[in-house]
Design a protein around this motif. Structure first.
Motif, PDB file in Angstrom:
ATOM      1  N   HIS A 121     -73.312  48.391 -63.333  1.00 28.70           N
ATOM      2  CA  HIS A 121     -73.731  47.420 -63.760  1.00 28.70           C
ATOM      3  C   HIS A 121     -74.703  47.717 -65.095  1.00 28.70           C
ATOM      4  O   HIS A 121     -74.376  47.506 -65.878  1.00 28.70           O
ATOM      5  CB  HIS A 121     -74.381  45.541 -63.268  1.00 28.70           C
ATOM      6  CG  HIS A 121     -74.748  44.800 -63.981  1.00 28.70           C
ATOM      7  ND1 HIS A 121     -73.637  43.988 -64.679  1.00 28.70           N
ATOM      8  CD2 HIS A 121     -76.274  44.576 -64.406  1.00 28.70           C
ATOM      9  CE1 HIS A 121     -74.190  43.656 -65.426  1.00 28.70           C
ATOM     10  NE2 HIS A 121     -76.107  43.523 -64.723  1.00 28.70           N
ATOM     11  N   ALA A 129     -70.859  47.834 -74.447  1.00 26.99           N
ATOM     12  CA  ALA A 129     -69.850  47.271 -75.210  1.00 26.99           C
ATOM     13  C   ALA A 129     -69.693  48.303 -76.268  1.00 26.99           C
ATOM     14  O   ALA A 129     -70.499  49.346 -76.380  1.00 26.99           O
ATOM     15  CB  ALA A 129     -70.316  46.343 -76.042  1.00 26.99           C
ATOM     16  N   ASP A 136     -64.718  43.369 -68.597  1.00 27.82           N
ATOM     17  CA  ASP A 136     -65.148  42.308 -67.617  1.00 27.82           C
ATOM     18  C   ASP A 136     -64.654  42.921 -65.817  1.00 27.82           C
ATOM     19  O   ASP A 136     -63.154  42.935 -65.880  1.00 27.82           O
ATOM     20  CB  ASP A 136     -65.083  41.289 -68.204  1.00 27.82           C
ATOM     21  CG  ASP A 136     -65.709  40.330 -67.061  1.00 27.82           C
ATOM     22  OD1 ASP A 136     -65.445  40.836 -65.287  1.00 27.82           O
ATOM     23  OD2 ASP A 136     -65.681  39.011 -67.745  1.00 27.82           O
ATOM     24  N   ASP A 137     -65.340  43.562 -65.182  1.00 30.80           N
ATOM     25  CA  ASP A 137     -65.252  43.865 -63.788  1.00 30.80           C
ATOM     26  C   ASP A 137     -64.714  42.451 -63.106  1.00 30.80           C
ATOM     27  O   ASP A 137     -63.339  42.391 -62.185  1.00 30.80           O
ATOM     28  CB  ASP A 137     -65.846  44.664 -62.651  1.00 30.80           C
ATOM     29  CG  ASP A 137     -66.119  45.593 -63.176  1.00 30.80           C
ATOM     30  OD1 ASP A 137     -65.381  46.283 -63.703  1.00 30.80           O
ATOM     31  OD2 ASP A 137     -67.437  46.247 -63.386  1.00 30.80           O
ATOM     32  N   GLY A 138     -65.440  41.571 -63.910  1.00 28.17           N
ATOM     33  CA  GLY A 138     -64.702  39.888 -62.360  1.00 28.17           C
ATOM     34  C   GLY A 138     -63.122  39.674 -62.726  1.00 28.17           C
ATOM     35  O   GLY A 138     -62.609  38.711 -61.906  1.00 28.17           O
ATOM     36  N   ILE A 188     -58.050  38.678 -74.656  1.00 29.75           N
ATOM     37  CA  ILE A 188     -58.041  39.014 -73.141  1.00 29.75           C
ATOM     38  C   ILE A 188     -57.385  40.457 -74.091  1.00 29.75           C
ATOM     39  O   ILE A 188     -56.507  39.829 -73.647  1.00 29.75           O
ATOM     40  CB  ILE A 188     -57.875  38.027 -71.670  1.00 29.75           C
ATOM     41  CG1 ILE A 188     -59.275  37.308 -71.836  1.00 29.75           C
ATOM     42  CG2 ILE A 188     -57.503  39.261 -70.541  1.00 29.75           C
ATOM     43  CD1 ILE A 188     -60.053  37.669 -71.686  1.00 29.75           C
ATOM     44  N   TRP A 212     -60.465  43.129 -70.610  1.00 29.62           N
ATOM     45  CA  TRP A 212     -61.737  43.495 -71.847  1.00 29.62           C
ATOM     46  C   TRP A 212     -61.282  41.900 -72.227  1.00 29.62           C
ATOM     47  O   TRP A 212     -59.938  41.450 -72.290  1.00 29.62           O
ATOM     48  CB  TRP A 212     -60.791  44.948 -73.429  1.00 29.62           C
ATOM     49  CG  TRP A 212     -60.678  45.959 -72.851  1.00 29.62           C
ATOM     50  CD1 TRP A 212     -59.755  46.747 -71.551  1.00 29.62           C
ATOM     51  CD2 TRP A 212     -61.952  46.663 -72.363  1.00 29.62           C
ATOM     52  NE1 TRP A 212     -60.402  48.155 -71.204  1.00 29.62           N
ATOM     53  CE2 TRP A 212     -61.156  48.378 -71.931  1.00 29.62           C
ATOM     54  CE3 TRP A 212     -63.192  46.861 -73.518  1.00 29.62           C
ATOM     55  CZ2 TRP A 212     -62.300  49.140 -71.914  1.00 29.62           C
ATOM     56  CZ3 TRP A 212     -63.961  47.861 -72.994  1.00 29.62           C
ATOM     57  CH2 TRP A 212     -63.435  49.538 -73.004  1.00 29.62           C
ATOM     58  N   ARG A 213     -63.032  42.362 -72.487  1.00 30.99           N
ATOM     59  CA  ARG A 213     -63.005  40.758 -73.215  1.00 30.99           C
ATOM     60  C   ARG A 213     -63.124  40.993 -74.798  1.00 30.99           C
ATOM     61  O   ARG A 213     -64.043  42.259 -74.822  1.00 30.99           O
ATOM     62  CB  ARG A 213     -64.439  40.076 -72.676  1.00 30.99           C
ATOM     63  CG  ARG A 213     -64.292  39.095 -71.226  1.00 30.99           C
ATOM     64  CD  ARG A 213     -64.898  38.532 -71.073  1.00 30.99           C
ATOM     65  NE  ARG A 213     -64.600  37.497 -69.794  1.00 30.99           N
ATOM     66  CZ  ARG A 213     -64.549  37.069 -69.744  1.00 30.99           C
ATOM     67  NH1 ARG A 213     -63.891  36.072 -70.775  1.00 30.99           N
ATOM     68  NH2 ARG A 213     -63.887  35.993 -68.602  1.00 30.99           N
ATOM     69  N   LYS A 217     -61.834  34.518 -79.675  1.00 28.65           N
ATOM     70  CA  LYS A 217     -61.585  35.973 -78.505  1.00 28.65           C
ATOM     71  C   LYS A 217     -60.022  36.138 -77.713  1.00 28.65           C
ATOM     72  O   LYS A 217     -59.388  35.056 -78.062  1.00 28.65           O
ATOM     73  CB  LYS A 217     -61.915  35.108 -77.386  1.00 28.65           C
ATOM     74  CG  LYS A 217     -63.879  34.092 -77.318  1.00 28.65           C
ATOM     75  CD  LYS A 217     -64.572  33.252 -76.893  1.00 28.65           C
ATOM     76  CE  LYS A 217     -63.369  31.862 -77.001  1.00 28.65           C
ATOM     77  NZ  LYS A 217     -64.243  30.772 -75.574  1.00 28.65           N
ATOM     78  N   ARG A 266     -66.603  44.376 -77.643  1.00 28.26           N
ATOM     79  CA  ARG A 266     -65.618  44.552 -76.980  1.00 28.26           C
ATOM     80  C   ARG A 266     -65.851  45.310 -75.401  1.00 28.26           C
ATOM     81  O   ARG A 266     -67.143  46.289 -75.469  1.00 28.26           O
ATOM     82  CB  ARG A 266     -63.944  45.247 -77.160  1.00 28.26           C
ATOM     83  CG  ARG A 266     -63.880  46.220 -77.529  1.00 28.26           C
ATOM     84  CD  ARG A 266     -62.884  46.327 -77.673  1.00 28.26           C
ATOM     85  NE  ARG A 266     -62.143  48.334 -78.376  1.00 28.26           N
ATOM     86  CZ  ARG A 266     -62.378  48.212 -78.905  1.00 28.26           C
ATOM     87  NH1 ARG A 266     -63.381  47.586 -80.143  1.00 28.26           N
ATOM     88  NH2 ARG A 266     -62.242  49.478 -79.333  1.00 28.26           N
ATOM     89  N   PHE A 267     -66.300  44.582 -74.683  1.00 24.99           N
ATOM     90  CA  PHE A 267     -66.213  44.979 -73.334  1.00 24.99           C
ATOM     91  C   PHE A 267     -65.372  45.408 -72.524  1.00 24.99           C
ATOM     92  O   PHE A 267     -64.407  43.870 -71.875  1.00 24.99           O
ATOM     93  CB  PHE A 267     -67.909  44.880 -72.375  1.00 24.99           C
ATOM     94  CG  PHE A 267     -67.785  43.564 -72.248  1.00 24.99           C
ATOM     95  CD1 PHE A 267     -67.862  43.094 -71.422  1.00 24.99           C
ATOM     96  CD2 PHE A 267     -67.835  42.241 -73.279  1.00 24.99           C
ATOM     97  CE1 PHE A 267     -67.534  41.733 -70.475  1.00 24.99           C
ATOM     98  CE2 PHE A 267     -68.223  40.719 -72.967  1.00 24.99           C
ATOM     99  CZ  PHE A 267     -67.856  41.088 -71.088  1.00 24.99           C
ATOM    100  N   ARG A 271     -72.840  49.505 -68.121  1.00 25.93           N
ATOM    101  CA  ARG A 271     -72.177  48.905 -68.393  1.00 25.93           C
ATOM    102  C   ARG A 271     -71.860  49.035 -70.095  1.00 25.93           C
ATOM    103  O   ARG A 271     -73.383  48.828 -70.416  1.00 25.93           O
ATOM    104  CB  ARG A 271     -71.904  47.492 -68.131  1.00 25.93           C
ATOM    105  CG  ARG A 271     -70.537  46.316 -68.910  1.00 25.93           C
ATOM    106  CD  ARG A 271     -70.636  45.045 -68.434  1.00 25.93           C
ATOM    107  NE  ARG A 271     -70.064  45.112 -67.560  1.00 25.93           N
ATOM    108  CZ  ARG A 271     -69.750  44.491 -66.446  1.00 25.93           C
ATOM    109  NH1 ARG A 271     -70.528  43.228 -66.164  1.00 25.93           N
ATOM    110  NH2 ARG A 271     -69.981  45.129 -65.103  1.00 25.93           N
TER     111      ARG A 271
END
Length: 122
Positions: free
Chosen positions: A8, A13, A44-46, A66, A50-51, A64, A41-42, A11
């Motif tokens: 975390h 961007a 997102d492990d969740g 994905i 990529w977002r 936005k 963009r980054f 992380r």
């Protein structure tokens, strides 16, 4: 400190800045194809993807996306507006890539190529 906390903290961007045409070039093209914008963009492990958010103040656009790999390509899809948008990164190499901008008027069943950019590292 556990591994998830370290991940975390590490992380990051990525931001792209787009100025088309470049500031030192005169535009002879249709003004609809001129823009200034940025993407953030980054990963997102969740969601395991990529977002990415595109912001284009001149035309008042925010979209936005994905992004996920698809074969040897990276596909970023935006379904938060009409039409749906897909950005495909293809032919990715150490010093170049091809970016394809596509849209869909049938919720992603078919795609229409709108833009193609060939980028090279300087």
């Amino acid at each position: 400190m556990g591994r998830s906390a370290l991940r975390h903290r590490a992380r990051r961007a990525i931001q792209d800045v787009w100025i088309v045409p470049a500031g030192d070039q005169q535009s002879t093209e249709d003004e609809r194809y001129s823009f200034h914008g940025t993407t953030i963009r980054f990963f997102d492990d969740g969601i395991g993807a990529w977002r990415s958010t595109w912001i284009e103040p001149i035309h008042g656009r925010v979209r936005k996306f994905i992004g996920r790999p698809s074969g040897n390509e990276m596909h970023l899809i935006s379904t938060d507006g009409d039409p749906f948008l897909r950005w495909r990164f293809t032919e990715v190499g150490a010093d170049h890539f091809v970016w394809l901008g596509e849209y869909s008027v049938d919720e992603g069943r078919t795609w229409i190529l709108e833009e193609k950019m060939v980028a090279t590292r300087r």
